[in-house]
Design an enzyme around this catalytic site. Sequence first.
Site, short mmCIF file in Angstrom:
data_model
loop_
_atom_site.label_atom_id
_atom_site.label_comp_id
_atom_site.label_asym_id
_atom_site.label_seq_id
_atom_site.Cartn_x
_atom_site.Cartn_y
_atom_site.Cartn_z
N ASP A 146 -10.37 1.06 6.71
CA ASP A 146 -9.80 1.30 4.65
C ASP A 146 -11.10 2.40 4.42
O ASP A 146 -10.55 2.87 2.97
CB ASP A 146 -10.23 -0.02 4.44
N GLU B 110 0.86 -0.97 0.16
CA GLU B 110 0.29 0.09 -0.26
C GLU B 110 0.75 1.80 0.28
O GLU B 110 0.80 2.15 -0.75
CB GLU B 110 -1.11 -0.04 1.15
#
Length: 839
Positions: free
Chosen positions: A707, A511
């Site tokens: 998220d 990420e």
Amino acid sequence: MSLRNAILLLSLTMASFSVPAQNPVIRDQFSADPTARVFNDRMYLYPSHDIPGATEKLKEWFCMADYHVFSSDNLCDWTDHGVIVSQERVPWVDAGSYTMWAPECVRKGDRYYFYFPAAPKGGERGFKVGVAVSGSPEGPFMPMPKPIDGIDGIDPCVLVDDDGASYIYWAGMGLRGARLADDMMALASEPVLFEGLPEGFKEGPFVFKRDGKYYFTFPWVQDKTETLAYAMGDSPLGPFEFKGLIMDQWPDGCWTNHHSIVEWRGQWYLFYHHNDYSPDFDKNRSVRIDTLAFNDDGTIRKVTPTLRGVGVSDARRRIHIDRYSDISPKHAAIDFLDHSDRFKGWKTVLSRRGAWVRYDRVDFGDRPVTHVTARVKSPSGGTLEVYAGGMDSDSLIARMTLPRSGRWTDVTMPVTASPQGVGDLFVRLAGGKGVEVDWIGFDALPWEAGAFESGTYRNLFSEAGYSEAEISQRLEEIYNSLFHGPDKIYFEVGDSMAYISDIKNRDVRTEGMSYGMMVAVQLDKKDVFDRLWRWSRRYMQHQSGEREGYFAWSCSIDGKPNSYGAASDGELYFITSLIFASNRWGNDTGINYLAEAQRIVDQSMLKVGKTHAAPLINLEHRLITFTPDNYGGTFTDPSYHVPAFYEVWARYLDDGRSGFWSDCAKRSREYLHACVHPVTGLTPDYSNYDGSLTGRKGIVGDAFRFDSWRVPMNIALDYSWSCADGEWQRDYANRLQNFLYSRGIDDFKDQYNVDGSDVERVLDAGGYRTLRHSLGLVATSAAASLVSTDMIGREFVTRFWDARHEPYEDGYFDAYYDGLLRLFAFMHLSGNYRVITPR
């Protein structure tokens, strides 16, 4: 008082975009000879495509090389699906003739048949008619190798009758028709010449059926230019009795007209063309739409062409009043904004006090508007009055004081009354002279075209009154704090590598690495990009085995994997940032960026049936997986959905799958519709592919948590770049911001159930378990202001500008996630997060 706090907000730099629901409907290219068809309850438009003369011979004549297809769900916003047939790709067509004239498309069974005329190869005179076939109304269409035997002419039209029989009509030495064979590619009867029609030149037949009657319609030169005329009969091949005109000839001398007539959702429409964008050359035309109605005996009521067109205009979008419904008889006129580029549209010129324009069917909705904005040029200053419903004192909703300015200026003022529902809008010059108006709209007004189309990006900080110097300095400060400051997350290793660490979890994640690469390519920092990629490729990417091409989602800072499985958002960003690096820097400076992106994708597509890895994209649903590893291919993560990235892949990945990626973008947008809560706008961290909650018993799955903070920023990016789902995305941004605003713009928390209720258990971060007003969510919810139409969006922007990245009261500090989301959101809101096109 600073500009950002003033009631009157001026912007001298914002680009002007056309608003929908006005004539002409295709505004970035010429379009003519429109055939409209309804497929799957969606309107499709198949016009010809005028271009400037490509040869000396054609400089003063019709010149057409290809066909586009457009579609709409509201007759207002039209999607260009691109070229479906071109003269270079039809085996029998003379590729230098530029004779791709008026087309047709129909559906029979599960196939779509596109008919078109063109000049054949071999020097043969005249036109032939060919057919191309597709499984989708948007294409791709496969042209047949030969034209249809027995047709020498132009302007094909096909009627598929109620009994399944099909008929084709065309023009050439008169108007003719014949029955088509069952395969739709050959004649099944001898052509019929239709007689009993008026004398004079006729072309472009269009035949439709209504209440058991067949309508044979056609352009007819009555005097010097074409009218639209019609006849009626009881059989698809006549005889037909002439009835009269549908539309008179053009008073301004435009030679041609060409049309189609279609019913959709209970209303009949006439599609036709005029040379709006080319008043001095009537071989460059543009498609228009107006409503059509019938008399009790079935005859057609004559249509008067309008500039206003069809549809209802949203008050919270830019309304171009130059496409008026009515205009004052004196002192009001319409002119092009830029005579050197007429596709920029028109302006309204109010030269004297009392001049006015009426624009009908404006929907103010059931939520009161609070502000009105007009884009004006007023060298001597002036006053505009804005009315809704009528032009009397009771209907006045705003009186706008215009500054003296010879440049286009956006003037925003509060309204004194707030209409609701659908009504007419009036704009009147109450003081001053020589005032020009580009558009008018209410509340926040997001841009109407994505950067893929426009090449421009919105700077909401500038619109809020911050100077370019302030904005640039703040962006540099945020970047430096993450990459070079005392709380940095970027660490160089030796001469050629670097990693980004999630400090609080003491690891390196795909990420963060892929986010860092995206930041680097956006800000043109090649050394940073290359270092991050080299570390990622060496330590994280699997070079062999069933996971080849994928990346271990978490590693220690020495490169040892903490987990061998992939997290799909990392691959998503790796691929897109590598494509952008290829476009920005080329592939010959030591890293072949495009080949690396293609390798990830190609390896992913080879994973069908593997034990430890599945394709990155679930091939059944065409949606990204939460993880392609083991069981993870069974559900998805809303925050992984960035539809515009697939649009980038379709354009620039060059892997032979552009149609697949475009469909993935479409499916991803549809998924978000199902996943987002209809009231709060919140999303869960995980969901099933149909958007439903997973029902997972773990703490993360069915709630809005860390998220999900990314979803508003991702949707804002998709709107900014593609604007392909604008109506829903604007509603989404309003829902989300209104929910957070209702919880206190300075107090909303970072975890909720998707219905907005409080979570029973709080997910911890970095060892701290508490709800907080997190900077990451402050940032991404502000990014949604790129999309929202509510004025509270401006408050989110200023709150984000004022927010600081520093420890919370309990000492918790997230340099990594809060920091990266803050940087991304700032790039978005300052217009610095862009589609990087090939150099």
